[in-house]
Motif scaffolding. Sequence first.
Motif, mmCIF file in Angstrom:
data_model
loop_
_atom_site.group_PDB
_atom_site.id
_atom_site.type_symbol
_atom_site.label_atom_id
_atom_site.label_comp_id
_atom_site.label_asym_id
_atom_site.label_seq_id
_atom_site.Cartn_x
_atom_site.Cartn_y
_atom_site.Cartn_z
ATOM 1 N N CYS A 60 2.166 21.100 -16.477
ATOM 2 C CA CYS A 60 2.822 19.793 -16.306
ATOM 3 C C CYS A 60 2.362 18.805 -17.371
ATOM 4 C CB CYS A 60 2.521 19.230 -14.921
ATOM 5 S SG CYS A 60 3.377 20.071 -13.583
ATOM 6 N N ALA A 61 1.077 18.827 -17.681
ATOM 7 C CA ALA A 61 0.560 17.921 -18.706
ATOM 8 C C ALA A 61 1.170 18.230 -20.068
ATOM 9 C CB ALA A 61 -0.964 18.009 -18.768
ATOM 10 N N VAL A 62 1.280 19.511 -20.393
ATOM 11 C CA VAL A 62 1.889 19.902 -21.667
ATOM 12 C C VAL A 62 3.363 19.512 -21.681
ATOM 13 C CG1 VAL A 62 2.523 21.873 -23.113
ATOM 14 C CG2 VAL A 62 0.236 21.742 -22.132
ATOM 15 N N TYR A 63 4.068 19.753 -20.563
ATOM 16 C CA TYR A 63 5.478 19.359 -20.501
ATOM 17 C C TYR A 63 5.635 17.858 -20.704
ATOM 18 C CZ TYR A 63 9.968 17.954 -18.785
ATOM 19 O OH TYR A 63 11.194 17.359 -18.686
ATOM 20 N N ASN A 64 4.811 17.056 -20.023
ATOM 21 C CA ASN A 64 4.909 15.602 -20.162
ATOM 22 C C ASN A 64 4.637 15.159 -21.592
ATOM 23 O OD1 ASN A 64 5.618 15.151 -17.504
ATOM 24 N ND2 ASN A 64 3.496 14.923 -16.834
ATOM 25 N N LEU A 65 3.707 15.812 -22.256
ATOM 26 C CA LEU A 65 3.403 15.484 -23.645
ATOM 27 C C LEU A 65 4.595 15.811 -24.545
ATOM 28 C CD1 LEU A 65 1.204 14.613 -25.710
ATOM 29 C CD2 LEU A 65 0.624 17.040 -25.881
ATOM 30 N N VAL A 66 5.135 17.010 -24.402
ATOM 31 C CA VAL A 66 6.260 17.437 -25.242
ATOM 32 C C VAL A 66 7.513 16.637 -24.912
ATOM 33 C CG1 VAL A 66 7.775 19.388 -25.786
ATOM 34 C CG2 VAL A 66 5.316 19.741 -25.619
ATOM 35 N N ALA A 67 7.749 16.375 -23.637
ATOM 36 C CA ALA A 67 8.931 15.593 -23.243
ATOM 37 C C ALA A 67 8.879 14.188 -23.825
ATOM 38 C CB ALA A 67 9.044 15.533 -21.723
ATOM 39 N N GLY A 68 7.692 13.656 -23.991
ATOM 40 C CA GLY A 68 7.559 12.345 -24.619
ATOM 41 C C GLY A 68 7.949 12.368 -26.094
ATOM 42 N N TRP A 69 7.757 13.491 -26.734
ATOM 43 C CA TRP A 69 8.099 13.623 -28.154
ATOM 44 C C TRP A 69 9.578 13.889 -28.371
ATOM 45 C CZ3 TRP A 69 3.765 17.688 -29.204
ATOM 46 C CH2 TRP A 69 2.526 17.051 -29.241
ATOM 47 N N VAL A 70 10.134 14.845 -27.595
ATOM 48 C CA VAL A 70 11.501 15.307 -27.860
ATOM 49 C C VAL A 70 12.498 14.915 -26.785
ATOM 50 C CG1 VAL A 70 10.727 17.248 -29.255
ATOM 51 C CG2 VAL A 70 11.072 17.566 -26.813
ATOM 52 N N GLY A 72 13.040 14.576 -22.333
ATOM 53 C CA GLY A 72 12.894 15.483 -21.197
ATOM 54 C C GLY A 72 14.141 16.302 -20.938
ATOM 55 N N ILE A 73 14.146 16.934 -19.808
ATOM 56 C CA ILE A 73 15.297 17.733 -19.380
ATOM 57 C C ILE A 73 16.311 16.775 -18.753
ATOM 58 C CG2 ILE A 73 16.071 19.512 -17.773
ATOM 59 C CD1 ILE A 73 13.271 20.744 -18.035
ATOM 60 N N GLU A 74 17.534 16.906 -19.167
ATOM 61 C CA GLU A 74 18.586 16.032 -18.660
ATOM 62 C C GLU A 74 19.411 16.774 -17.630
ATOM 63 O OE1 GLU A 74 22.429 13.778 -20.517
ATOM 64 O OE2 GLU A 74 20.583 13.784 -21.684
ATOM 65 N N VAL A 75 19.578 16.170 -16.469
ATOM 66 C CA VAL A 75 20.352 16.754 -15.370
ATOM 67 C C VAL A 75 21.539 15.850 -15.118
ATOM 68 C CG1 VAL A 75 20.342 17.452 -12.957
ATOM 69 C CG2 VAL A 75 18.291 17.764 -14.340
#
Length: 78
Positions: A60-70, A72-75
């Motif tokens: 989750c921490a890695v996802y939050n870091l990467v999502a901040g850069w590129v 997040g997932i759009e639904v």
Amino acid sequence: MGQTAKVIGVLYTIVGLILAPLILIASQVAPEAYPYGPWVAIAVPIIYGCIGFIASAIGCAVYNLVAGWVGGIEVELQ
């Protein structure tokens, strides 16, 4: 992050509880191969739960870091 890690930790504990009887059966069938069967059957759900919690918290921490850069997932719901 914390709530997801807790849920995954509980799910992994349940998987460990499902595996515990199989470990006990294996220790009865082949006691020389599994001499610590009952102890392992007790430890597996605890270890699985802890590893599931830690791994999902890191994920989750890695996802939050990467999502901040590129982003997040759009639904999109209709």
